[in-house]
Design an enzyme around this catalytic site. Structure first.
Site, PDB file in Angstrom:
ATOM      1  N   HIS A   1     -39.111  79.731  71.799  1.00 11.81           N
ATOM      2  CA  HIS A   1     -40.557  79.974  71.862  1.00 11.81           C
ATOM      3  C   HIS A   1     -41.286  79.525  70.603  1.00 11.81           C
ATOM      4  O   HIS A   1     -42.501  79.392  70.611  1.00 11.81           O
ATOM      5  CB  HIS A   1     -40.822  81.474  72.083  1.00 11.81           C
ATOM      6  CG  HIS A   1     -40.439  81.935  73.459  1.00 11.81           C
ATOM      7  ND1 HIS A   1     -41.352  82.304  74.398  1.00 11.81           N
ATOM      8  CD2 HIS A   1     -39.220  82.047  74.062  1.00 11.81           C
ATOM      9  CE1 HIS A   1     -40.728  82.645  75.525  1.00 11.81           C
ATOM     10  NE2 HIS A   1     -39.426  82.502  75.340  1.00 11.81           N
TER      11      HIS A   1
ATOM     12  N   ASP B   1     -47.537  77.258  65.084  1.00 19.54           N
ATOM     13  CA  ASP B   1     -47.296  78.198  66.174  1.00 19.54           C
ATOM     14  C   ASP B   1     -46.579  77.472  67.294  1.00 19.54           C
ATOM     15  O   ASP B   1     -46.916  76.323  67.603  1.00 19.54           O
ATOM     16  CB  ASP B   1     -48.637  78.741  66.699  1.00 19.54           C
ATOM     17  CG  ASP B   1     -48.527  80.174  67.190  1.00 19.54           C
ATOM     18  OD1 ASP B   1     -47.444  80.568  67.632  1.00 19.54           O
ATOM     19  OD2 ASP B   1     -49.539  80.898  67.111  1.00 19.54           O
TER      20      ASP B   1
END
Ligand code: ADP
Ligand code: G6P
Length: 511
Positions: A181, A393
């Site tokens: 992720h 991110d």
């Protein structure tokens, strides 16, 4: 302990999700009773609706150490299984392992390194030992829960990169998918990891290694080619492949998403409408700017606050016309850097408010708390501008949630080019370099002056992308890529993610 939800147990191709955290976190209230709370973070937001929708089993750490009052815990999980519509298998870990594996290796080695922040790493060898031990514990729990070769085992995130290898040692033959992720770092940064070979070799024990973006996949492929030069990863399009010890290993990129329809539907409910009106009444300024983050140094919150201050300094006409709401949800509080960041943020906000507040106008409103879905959606809807400016991110779901909730199409998304989401949304968001304080301030000013037609055009396009590639698309695409025998049967996976040649773009230029 295996807490069962009977309706889902007979399902063929049962989905077994494995992640460090269960989507509910257990803690004791002040009377000593166990309580379950929804966990925070993008992984849970993304995966919870998937299991709710198709049923299955979720294996993970319940956020607490081995409990003595097993009975009480069992009833908490049984209740949750009924409410959530799927089954939980909690993995209890002793406190000492949690400290070294979760706070240590996961969050003081892998998290900072993979977010390109290697100076924040603590490469303590004890952390690595604990990481391996915990990955083995997870593997044993999975092995005990596999019921059929048709079970779809899907391991998630940086905490569990070694689970595939540990499962192979237990002679598990089922196909195992893995999804990272967070970003995968470039070679020069990855090489700093003392256990770099072990990590790469562990990852190659999975049948499919999924990344968020092409950039992450490219970084991984580059590391494999540079460090393990007997392995060549080949192919075109979204899924590449290679042979490792006679097994086919696939490598793909799949941008994670949200349950778009749920956010859009929620945004139109009466409860949200009512809250939007109330929020608007509290912030009569022309432009409401919103930041929503877990407390994390990767989110670029201090830089964002400096940019807001810079906008007030360089564009004095914005005085009393803009207000910012910054919501921060507590996270990983036992790590000193996270605690220090909290102080830094609070000091900055207090300084900015001290300098700029005028009668009837406070520039920044700060909430250090989680907010519920109604409140969050209402804030997304009420906000004229979302400031999503992480330094780095994996994806950033807040950006997608903002778009999905923006049912009147009048909001502007300001987005960091280092958020994975930018690889999909770069054309229609106002893209910024999160280190460029003046650049973000210019983008704020640009957003404040953007006409309704342009805002609508951009937001419509953003919502179309988020809707088309929602969380169900993501799951289907990933599972197809893992479990189909022939990659050609996948069909044309839309390869709309171009390499991000964006850093030369100035905010003032049309994207
Ligand atoms: P990360 O996974 O690093 O936390 P994401 O942006 O991908 O970052 O996901 C964060 C998730 O947590 C989103 O679903 C967001 O709505 C949720 N979230 C963040 N801050 C809050 C908050 N203060 N209250 C409630 N939910 C929050
Ligand atoms: C990110 C990670 C997740 C993690 C979440 C919250 O989204 O990718 O794996 O669960 O942050 O962090 P926490 O440490 O509280 O689980």
């Amino acid at each position: 302990m295996h807490i069962t939800n009977k309706t889902n147990n007979s399902q063929k191709n049962r989905l077994i999700i494995v992640s460090n955290r269960l989507p509910i976190v257990l803690s004791k209230d002040n009377k000593g009773r166990w309580q379950a709370e929804q966990g925070s973070g993008g992984l849970i937001t993304a995966l919870a609706p998937v299991l709710k929708n198709r049923g299955g089993l979720w294996i993970g750490w319940p956020g607490t150490s081995r409990a003595h009052d097993k009975k009480a815990l069992e009833s908490v999980f049984t209740r949750a299984a009924g409410d959530f519509g799927y089954t939980f298998e909690p993995v209890f870990l002793p406190e000492s392992l949690v400290n070294a594996y979760y706070f240590g290796f996961s969050n003081q080695v892998l998290w900072p390194l993979f977010h390109d922040l290697q100076t924040r790493c603590d490469f303590s060898p004890d952390y690595w030992n604990a990481y391996q031990k915990v990955n083995e514990i997870f593997a044993r729990t999975i092995a005990q829960n596999i019921k059929s070769q048709d079970d779809h085992i899907w391991v998630h995130d940086y905490h569990l990169m070694g689970v595939g290898q540990a499962l192979r040692k237990l002679h598990a033959t089922a196909k195992i998918g893995y999804f990272l992720h967070i970003p995968f770092p470039p070679l020069d940064i990855f090489l700093k990891l003392p256990w770099r070979f072990q990590i790469l070799e562990s990852l190659l024990c999975y049948d499919m290694i999924g990344f968020q973006t092409q950039r992450d996949r490219r970084n991984f492929v580059q590391c494999v080619h540079a460090m393990l030069n007997h392995i060549r990863i080949k192919g075109r399009g979204q899924v590449l492949s290679t042979q490792v010890n006679g097994r086919m290993v696939r490598v793909g990129n799949f941008p994670i998403s949200i349950d778009y329809n749920e956010f859009a539907k929620k945004a139109g409910t009466r409860a949200v409408e009512k809250r939007v009106d109330e929020i608007r009444a509290v912030f009569p300024s022309d432009h409401l700017i919103l930041g929503v983050d877990r407390l994390d140094y990767s989110k670029g919150i201090p830089e964002r606050l400096l940019a807001f201050r810079n906008a007030l300094q360089r564009y004095p006409e914005l005085e009393k016309k803009i207000s910012m709401v910054q919501i921060v949800v507590p996270s990983r509080q036992r790590i000193p850097e996270y605690e220090n960041l909290k102080h830094e943020i609070e000091q900055l906000i207090s300084e900015i408010n001290g300098t700029f507040t005028r009668p009837g106008w406070v520039p920044i409103h700060y909430l250090y708390q989680g907010v519920d879905r109604t409140e969050l959606t209402a804030l997304y809807r009420a906000a004229d501008i979302a400031l999503v400016t992480p330094l780095k991110d994996g994806m950033n779901l807040v950006a997608k949630e903002y778009c999905a909730s923006n049912i009147h199409l009048d909001g502007v998304l300001i987005l960091s080019e280092f958020a994975g989401a930018s690889s999909q949304l770069y054309k229609h968001a106002l893209l910024v370099n999160p280190h460029d304080i003046e650049g973000i301030a210019d983008a704020i000013n640009q957003a404040c002056h953007m006409g309704l037609d342009e805002r609508k055009k951009r937001m419509r396009a953003l919502r179309k992308i988020v809707k088309k590639t929602d969380i169900y698309w993501w799951v289907d695409t990933f599972l197809k890529a893992v479990f189909s025998h022939d990659l050609d049967t996948l069909g044309p996976l839309e390869d709309y993610i171009p390499s991000q040649e964006i850093s030369n773009r100035k905010n003032s230029e049309a994207p």
